[in-house]
Design a protein around this motif. Sequence first.
Motif, PDB file in Angstrom:
ATOM      1  N   ALA A  50     -66.343 -79.643  71.021  1.00  0.00           N
ATOM      2  CA  ALA A  50     -65.655 -80.000  69.772  1.00  0.00           C
ATOM      3  C   ALA A  50     -66.483 -79.543  68.607  1.00  0.00           C
ATOM      4  O   ALA A  50     -67.633 -79.926  68.493  1.00  0.00           O
ATOM      5  N   LEU A  53     -67.070 -82.121  64.359  1.00  0.00           N
ATOM      6  CA  LEU A  53     -66.551 -83.485  64.453  1.00  0.00           C
ATOM      7  C   LEU A  53     -67.310 -84.396  63.504  1.00  0.00           C
ATOM      8  O   LEU A  53     -68.534 -84.390  63.497  1.00  0.00           O
ATOM      9  N   TRP A  62     -67.817 -82.954  74.729  1.00  0.00           N
ATOM     10  CA  TRP A  62     -67.065 -84.094  75.247  1.00  0.00           C
ATOM     11  C   TRP A  62     -67.294 -84.177  76.749  1.00  0.00           C
ATOM     12  O   TRP A  62     -67.262 -83.169  77.452  1.00  0.00           O
ATOM     13  N   LEU A 115     -59.284 -96.972  73.302  1.00  0.00           N
ATOM     14  CA  LEU A 115     -60.185 -96.127  72.525  1.00  0.00           C
ATOM     15  C   LEU A 115     -61.227 -97.016  71.877  1.00  0.00           C
ATOM     16  O   LEU A 115     -60.889 -97.930  71.119  1.00  0.00           O
ATOM     17  N   SER A 117     -64.290 -97.004  69.301  1.00  0.00           N
ATOM     18  CA  SER A 117     -64.937 -96.261  68.221  1.00  0.00           C
ATOM     19  C   SER A 117     -66.011 -97.160  67.619  1.00  0.00           C
ATOM     20  O   SER A 117     -65.718 -98.061  66.845  1.00  0.00           O
ATOM     21  N   LEU A 131     -58.948 -85.325  68.127  1.00  0.00           N
ATOM     22  CA  LEU A 131     -60.366 -85.642  68.311  1.00  0.00           C
ATOM     23  C   LEU A 131     -61.225 -85.087  67.189  1.00  0.00           C
ATOM     24  O   LEU A 131     -62.277 -85.646  66.873  1.00  0.00           O
ATOM     25  N   GLU A 134     -60.525 -87.512  64.304  1.00  0.00           N
ATOM     26  CA  GLU A 134     -60.611 -88.918  64.694  1.00  0.00           C
ATOM     27  C   GLU A 134     -59.461 -89.731  64.116  1.00  0.00           C
ATOM     28  O   GLU A 134     -59.641 -90.829  63.592  1.00  0.00           O
TER      29      GLU A 134
END
Length: 785
Positions: A50, A53, A62, A115, A117, A131, A134
Amino acid sequence: MAEKKKNTDRNHFLSFNYFNYKIKTCLRFAVLLATLFVFFLNDFNGLVRAEGLAGSQRGTPWHVVADEVRYDKSTDQYFASGNVIISKENLKLSADRVHFQQNTMEIFADGHVMLISGKDILTGERMEMDLNKEIGVVFDGTIFIEQNHFYIRGNRLEKTGQDTYQAERASLTSCDGEKPAWKINARNVKVTVEGYGSARHASLWAKNVPVFYSPYLFFPVKRNRQTGFLTPQLGYSDRKGVEYVQPFFWAIDKSSDATFYEHYMGNRGNKLGAEYRYMLNTETKGAVMADILNDREVDDGIGNNSDDWGYTDDQYLRPNKDRYWFRMKHDQALPSGFSGRLDLDIVSDQDYLNEFKKGYSGFDETERYFLSEFGREIDDYNDPVRVNRLNIFKNWNLYSLNAEAQWYDDVIKRRQEDRNTTLHRLPFISFNSLRQPLISPTFFYDFESEYTYFFREDSYTGHRIDVHPRLYLPLRYKNYFSVEPSVGLRETLWYLDDQEGFSDNNSKSMSRELVDAQLDLSTDLSRSYVLNSTNADRIKHMVRPQVIYHFIPPTSQDNLPEFDEVDRIEKISAVTYSVTNTFSLRSRLPEENTKHNLKMGATDNTEIDDSEPAYAYRPFCRFKVEQSYDFNETIEGEPFSPIYARLDLIVGRLLSLNADAQWSTYDSSFLTRNIALRLTDKRGDRLFLEHRYTQDLTETFYGDAIINLHERIAMFTEYERNIKDGKTLLYGVGFLYMASCWSLDIGYADEEGDKRYALMVNLYGLGGLGSAYAGSKIENPFAYR
């Protein structure tokens, strides 16, 4: 496998878990190798890269784990099923099935979706998420925001940013479980962690009963310092009427902040307040606070004004409408090891701090803050003389230097008397020495010295130097007793620059020489008793008889200035005898702490025995009896002083007792007697009782109690009475109900005729509405958020 990489600059790791995959044939083994080979040819090694990010380092991969993973090269998509976990840094996604679009970094998940976070959790049946950004949508799900322990439930929940969320036709609560004790239903909810949340067309429900509706609701979602409105206070009292206090907090920067208050009182008007706090480092910090009020009511002695708006503890009126209170404390680190302190306390009138003891900017809260942050109290709320000082000092091992400017603001004299004779010290400088050897260890000495300039507006002023060295000769006869003679010489010099109101003496310079001698005889007797206890194995009882003879010859001082008690030192020829009993518990130190404790030394109340094994002696009871015989008073027939006794008893955390008294042997009566008792138990119940008596002056009683009636219900009550005048000064009672996600505080207090009513509903996570009474005294174990 590493030789088969096409691009050696990509350093990623592949981690796939294949659970319950039975390799029964060579064909299946070959298929497995072919599948892995395809992944490596695509430069992923089973990991998805990714780029850019937010909140992560560039290029962090990831990590994908699943029971089964397949890759469609034509569409550049991954399909994972069975216990799918996709994780990276503080993000973790788990689901039954996940469809991942590599080129757009979009994920489609369904089946037990979760999920995580940071500490926030999104759960639901289906999720769509980007992703890279976010952001995403959860269907039929719940958002859990750890910061305020919030649950947001709805058919469609959106994560609109790293710390922002939105929900349509949702419910909000901080209660655990499917059937919350309270919830807020709203058409639209928006939340920013470490910021604020808002709800449109919000209705508060208690269980299944609607309680309150608001077209728009605004609430904080933070624990760290953030600019915004704080929880308001609501209340009612006879003197002030309906009260509403709204504070606003301003987080200026990392080292400073401010709070502004508007205090509306139906009977008195609006009181405005401001506080500014700053910390440059651990040794340089300060706080400035100010309140102003244009009072609608005065105590001018007309009609019932004194009864309604005054106080009966003094004979002075309060005719002013302009009322204020300015206070400040500042600590400053200075060069060469010096330190500075500034204390300011200026109030408009003698009744102001009595009037405003409670509340956000009241006396009680100010004193608590100053004591916790600066370690210094302020003068009592009913003291009309407020001390303002600037202090610069430095401490060495054996010496100390202290320079102060002390301004005593007598509110009554400043406002209501024509002559102001309040005495100020501008400055006061002292240099002192602790006791230390003189040349040889046989003799010891210490000294005290000071310079003071006394200033006042309406009387004589002048300078004074006072020096008082003392010489000691400590002697001990074996282990039986100790004898210590000492002698001191005191030299005092005065110079008056303004003699108005002093005397007809034309000399501005004066001096005085005094000699004082003292003989101290004492011994220590002790015995230990075996105690069968897990916490201690012995009780040590030590008895110290002591006899001190003190002598100061008579000296004429009538023609000298008199600023304070140092200027009049009376003759003394008295012997003081006392007996002190001390009881201590001996307990063995833990082995892991033994070396540390022996190295660092004991605490103030702990004596370390350095023999092996190491023990600590903790005193729990001290009882002292003392009396003096003054040879100068033998002619008048009353040479014996009152008998003084003091008892201090501490039994763990359960009981503490402090008592002292003075008994006149001639009148056979108490001159003073004071006792304070505190009882607590493991449930958190507490009882405090205090009785204070001074002959011909005051006799008061105060008591308060916290009683846990139930696991979730507690009661607080307090009572204070002036026994001498037969008046009740304070009576109050309150109840606090503590649920897992909310509390209810109900209270009533009558303080010198001013009746106050308190009611607060506190929804954990959102805050409270109203004013607290019992909740300000009782620790709530459920209010952890």
